[in-house]
Design an enzyme around this catalytic site. Structure first.
Site, mmCIF file in Angstrom:
data_model
loop_
_atom_site.group_PDB
_atom_site.id
_atom_site.type_symbol
_atom_site.label_atom_id
_atom_site.label_comp_id
_atom_site.label_asym_id
_atom_site.label_seq_id
_atom_site.Cartn_x
_atom_site.Cartn_y
_atom_site.Cartn_z
ATOM 1 N N PHE A 228 0.846 -1.196 0.000
ATOM 2 C CA PHE A 228 0.000 0.000 0.000
ATOM 3 C C PHE A 228 0.884 1.250 0.000
ATOM 4 C CE2 PHE A 228 -2.166 -3.337 2.466
ATOM 5 C CZ PHE A 228 -3.317 -3.525 1.701
ATOM 6 N N ASP A 250 1.079 -0.999 -5.048
ATOM 7 C CA ASP A 250 -0.154 -0.230 -4.888
ATOM 8 C C ASP A 250 -1.057 -0.534 -6.077
ATOM 9 O OD1 ASP A 250 -0.825 2.301 -2.905
ATOM 10 O OD2 ASP A 250 -1.956 2.405 -4.776
ATOM 11 N N ASP A 300 1.074 -0.913 5.599
ATOM 12 C CA ASP A 300 0.409 0.343 5.967
ATOM 13 C C ASP A 300 -0.878 0.490 5.157
ATOM 14 O OD1 ASP A 300 -0.084 2.831 7.105
ATOM 15 O OD2 ASP A 300 1.161 3.888 5.641
ATOM 16 N N CYS A 340 -4.566 2.700 10.848
ATOM 17 C CA CYS A 340 -4.993 4.088 10.993
ATOM 18 C C CYS A 340 -6.472 4.179 11.341
ATOM 19 C CB CYS A 340 -4.696 4.879 9.713
ATOM 20 S SG CYS A 340 -5.583 4.292 8.263
#
Length: 396
Positions: A228, A250, A300, A340
């Site tokens: 990512f 990605d 991430d 996150c």
């Protein structure tokens, strides 16, 4: 006449601890007819003044507090004061880490609920996420022009959460010039191109700066998989740290093209870098099935949980992706993994990684913890401001 909010008995406790939210279920009655985003006075059930905040009739967070000082008016000077206070912290960080891009205002954590402002060189990028922020837009712009006359101001309020506040999504120039295709910022000696208009969030993930810098010490001479990768943030630091190979992955080709451009701009050896357009979940399974191994995997992913109803599914997603990461790590390898999702508790995330290790038939030791960068502070009265967490894991 200013409208007033009176709280249910006992609901004033959180405000006395300076927490900035009033939920709809905590309101006993409303006197007057406050409009969307209007500033209202907040009283306890006995009529004692508590705070002044912005009213949002469509949100479960019915009032977001601007101030706990009865003598503080919500005007241009109010925003100037908050901006100057916030800038004091950022000046320290900018000098320490060589920053030309940083978060200037982190919403409630900087005393400005629903307002996020990132600075990229001479561009200020604003996200106005609450009814109160929208209602005070003109005062905020005037304050920004006063404090930062050299800067242009661009709005990136293209965020779904605005719908919960009864607001439409908006983007565009608020003051000054249209941003160029890329604005180049620098952090810790690394140059990064930021697409303010079309990039994720406000253009870049500033909150991972400290974690990117921490990653450097794990990568020297190592083969690194950066999942990512977006525009290559962790991959750039891996190249800076002397990684023998960095595979950046990605699903966005434009992001990968920018990642390659960023590597070239920093003078890093492109022969040590690969930019792969692929679905991370599928690619990890392919690597596992053909026995391909890495020394370091950086995980991430985007936010998996936007609401409490999505948390169970998010847990499955985090467990699956970390299990796959462990399965393609060499014995003694390092997993740098992050979440996150603000709804993902730090202890729960640690447990998910532990469960993933069991499923991967690997042993894991947690050797370092990570959090959002220092320009994304956590106010003592607002624990919800902590959302980014991560671990460095030694995988046996």
């Amino acid at each position: 006449m200013t409208a007033s909010i009176y709280l249910v008995k006992g609901r004033e406790k959180s405000l006395r601890r300076r927490h900035p939210w009033v939920f709809s279920r905590g309101i006993q009655r409303v006197e007057g007819k406050p409009s969307l985003g209007e500033t209202v006075e907040i009283f306890d059930h006995k009529g004692e003044w508590l705070a002044r905040g912005a009213f949002s009739p469509q949100s479960q967070i019915r009032v977001r507090v601007w101030t706990f000082d009865r003598n503080e008016a919500i005007d241009v000077n109010f925003f100037i004061k908050r901006l100057k206070t916030a800038q004091g912290l950022r000046d320290i960080l900018a000098d320490r880490d060589g920053l030309t891009g940083y978060r200037l205002i982190a919403a409630e954590s900087d005393g400005l609920p629903g307002i996020t402002i990132d600075r990229y060189q001479d561009f200020l990028v604003c996200q106005l996420l609450s009814a109160g922020a929208e209602a005070q837009k003109e005062a905020l712009i005037e304050a920004l022009n006063t404090c930062y006359p050299e800067c242009s101001i661009y709005e990136r309020s293209d965020v779904a959460v605005r719908k919960k506040e009864g607001l439409k999504q908006r983007t565009g120039v608020l003051s000054g010039e249209e941003p160029p295709k890329f604005v180049t910022i620098e952090e810790n000696g690394v140059k990064i191109n930021v697409d303010i208009v079309g990039g994720h969030k406000t253009g870049f993930y500033l909150d991972q700066r400290d974690s990117r810098q921490a990653a450097v010490k794990y990568v020297n001479g190592k083969r690194v998989l950066n999942c990512f990768c977006y525009t290559g943030g962790f991959g750039l630091y891996a190249l800076k740290g002397g990684a023998s190979q960095v595979v950046n992955v990605d699903v966005s080709q434009p992001a990968l093209d920018t990642a390659r451009m960023n590597a070239e701009m920093n003078g890093y050896p492109l022969e040590n870098a690969e930019f792969l357009n692929a679905d991370v979940f599928k690619l990890l399974r392919e690597y596992r099935d053909r026995g391909e191994l890495f020394d370091v995997v950086i995980m991430d992913p985007p936010k998996f949980a936007e609401s409490k109803s999505q948390l169970v599914g998010a847990c499955r997603g985090y467990k699956d992706i970390n299990m796959l990461a462990m399965q393609i790590l060499k014995p003694g390898g390092t997993l740098l993994t992050y979440s996150c999702s603000g709804l993902m508790d730090n202890n729960l995330f640690q447990k998910i990684i532990a469960d993933a290790a069991l499923d991967a038939n690997r042993e894991v030791q947690f050797i370092e913890r990570f959090a959002q960068a220092a320009d994304h502070p956590l106010d003592s009265a607002y624990p919800e401001g902590f959302y980014l967490k991560g671990f460095a894991c030694y995988v046996k």
